[in-house]
Design a protein around this motif. Sequence first.
Motif, PDB file in Angstrom:
ATOM      1  N   LEU A 197       1.548 -10.094 -11.221  1.00 45.11           N
ATOM      2  CA  LEU A 197       1.276  -8.760 -10.684  1.00 45.11           C
ATOM      3  C   LEU A 197       2.311  -7.790 -11.250  1.00 45.11           C
ATOM      4  O   LEU A 197       3.503  -7.928 -10.983  1.00 45.11           O
ATOM      5  CB  LEU A 197       1.359  -8.771  -9.162  1.00 45.11           C
TER       6      LEU A 197
ATOM      7  N   THR B 277       3.631  -4.073 -11.069  1.00 49.40           N
ATOM      8  CA  THR B 277       3.489  -3.011 -10.067  1.00 49.40           C
ATOM      9  C   THR B 277       4.662  -2.052 -10.109  1.00 49.40           C
ATOM     10  O   THR B 277       5.667  -2.291 -10.776  1.00 49.40           O
ATOM     11  CB  THR B 277       3.370  -3.635  -8.656  1.00 49.40           C
TER      12      THR B 277
ATOM     13  N   VAL C 207       2.082 -15.773  -6.714  1.00 50.29           N
ATOM     14  CA  VAL C 207       2.152 -14.448  -7.325  1.00 50.29           C
ATOM     15  C   VAL C 207       3.539 -14.229  -7.915  1.00 50.29           C
ATOM     16  O   VAL C 207       4.548 -14.318  -7.208  1.00 50.29           O
ATOM     17  CB  VAL C 207       1.857 -13.332  -6.298  1.00 50.29           C
TER      18      VAL C 207
ATOM     19  N   THR D 193       5.652 -11.397  -9.182  1.00 56.14           N
ATOM     20  CA  THR D 193       5.674  -9.934  -9.143  1.00 56.14           C
ATOM     21  C   THR D 193       6.676  -9.381 -10.150  1.00 56.14           C
ATOM     22  O   THR D 193       7.831  -9.798 -10.175  1.00 56.14           O
ATOM     23  CB  THR D 193       6.053  -9.439  -7.738  1.00 56.14           C
TER      24      THR D 193
ATOM     25  N   VAL E  49      -3.014  -8.559 -13.029  1.00 56.41           N
ATOM     26  CA  VAL E  49      -3.490  -7.531 -12.115  1.00 56.41           C
ATOM     27  C   VAL E  49      -2.400  -6.458 -11.977  1.00 56.41           C
ATOM     28  O   VAL E  49      -1.205  -6.761 -12.091  1.00 56.41           O
ATOM     29  CB  VAL E  49      -3.861  -8.165 -10.749  1.00 56.41           C
TER      30      VAL E  49
ATOM     31  N   LEU F 214      -0.906  -2.928  -9.762  1.00 60.23           N
ATOM     32  CA  LEU F 214      -0.896  -2.105  -8.547  1.00 60.23           C
ATOM     33  C   LEU F 214       0.009  -0.918  -8.850  1.00 60.23           C
ATOM     34  O   LEU F 214       1.231  -1.055  -8.862  1.00 60.23           O
ATOM     35  CB  LEU F 214      -0.378  -2.911  -7.356  1.00 60.23           C
TER      36      LEU F 214
ATOM     37  N   VAL G 138      -5.467  -0.581  -7.393  1.00 62.95           N
ATOM     38  CA  VAL G 138      -5.310  -1.946  -7.896  1.00 62.95           C
ATOM     39  C   VAL G 138      -6.401  -2.170  -8.942  1.00 62.95           C
ATOM     40  O   VAL G 138      -7.483  -1.584  -8.851  1.00 62.95           O
ATOM     41  CB  VAL G 138      -5.427  -2.977  -6.743  1.00 62.95           C
TER      42      VAL G 138
ATOM     43  N   GLN H 231      -7.888  -5.218 -12.133  1.00 65.94           N
ATOM     44  CA  GLN H 231      -7.726  -6.410 -12.955  1.00 65.94           C
ATOM     45  C   GLN H 231      -7.471  -5.993 -14.400  1.00 65.94           C
ATOM     46  O   GLN H 231      -8.033  -5.003 -14.876  1.00 65.94           O
ATOM     47  CB  GLN H 231      -8.998  -7.246 -12.957  1.00 65.94           C
TER      48      GLN H 231
ATOM     49  N   ALA I  91      -6.903 -12.763 -10.405  1.00 69.06           N
ATOM     50  CA  ALA I  91      -6.790 -11.303 -10.359  1.00 69.06           C
ATOM     51  C   ALA I  91      -7.868 -10.710  -9.456  1.00 69.06           C
ATOM     52  O   ALA I  91      -7.594  -9.800  -8.660  1.00 69.06           O
ATOM     53  CB  ALA I  91      -6.904 -10.732 -11.768  1.00 69.06           C
TER      54      ALA I  91
ATOM     55  N   PHE J  82      -7.019 -11.164  -5.882  1.00 70.52           N
ATOM     56  CA  PHE J  82      -5.983 -10.234  -5.403  1.00 70.52           C
ATOM     57  C   PHE J  82      -6.568  -8.848  -5.126  1.00 70.52           C
ATOM     58  O   PHE J  82      -6.223  -8.208  -4.128  1.00 70.52           O
ATOM     59  CB  PHE J  82      -4.848 -10.130  -6.423  1.00 70.52           C
TER      60      PHE J  82
END
Length: 290
Positions: free
Chosen positions: A39, A41, A66, A68, A87, A89, A230, A232, A246, A249
Amino acid sequence: MKKILISLLIVMTLLTLTACINNNSNTENNTTTPGEIILATTTSTQDSGLLDVLIPIFEEKHGYIVKTIAVGTGQALEMGKRGEADVLLTHAPSAELELLEAGDILNYRMVMHNDFVVVGPGADPAGIRGMEKSADAFAKIAASESLFVSRGDDSGTHKKELSIWKKAGIEPGGSWYIETGSGMGQTLNVASEKDGYSLTDRGTYLALKQNLHLEILVEGESALLNIYHVAQVNPEKNELINPEGAAAFVEFMISEETQKIIGEFGVDKFGSPLFFPDAHRDPAEYGLKY
């Protein structure tokens, strides 16, 4: 001779059966261990503590681990372009839409919003407290050469800050303007230590407020709305991308259960949520077209 052939036949049969059993076992293991997702983000979702609440729930519910990577939105989007994450965010809709139109991301969904605020020392040397337009406040900060601390990291917050300077008709620079190249939490710490102004999302500010010598001085302008999406990463970008993880999520973030958690996050400490759930709302309500 006949006995030898029969013995060989029995051995080959046993080896074949063993191989089949092992293959079945591996298939079951792959099913029960779906793997990991990356992820990418913005730092605000991590600095505010929201991901500390959501990710353990997702991992327990869906079985994925996950990883991050909290960077500025600009860096997160670049990771998406290069297929280095599963993915995203993030919170820079205009930049995100460029990736959507280019086919770099898909399953693009609105998740939540909060807003940006201009914070600064209580003494307010530039005299911006209560101003309605952030561009006017920035102009007063520049005219008085009061210290402004910028993230300077191509994050969503940095992009918003630059758009405000542009609206004010000012190219920031000089000794009164410094860039941390860091996330929102670290940038607020520097602004607090140096009695400087800064632009921040409200959620991160409230989460760290207890240790900051900063006050909200300008807020409420519609242009300061801060919307998170969010998405993919297109699995065609990299064969290592985990599209199933993905997609899980994305669905998790827009699920009724998660949206309820988002809407309640921070209420117990601050009397108000740090983020407001937006899944399934019409993006046109915020002037977004996609």
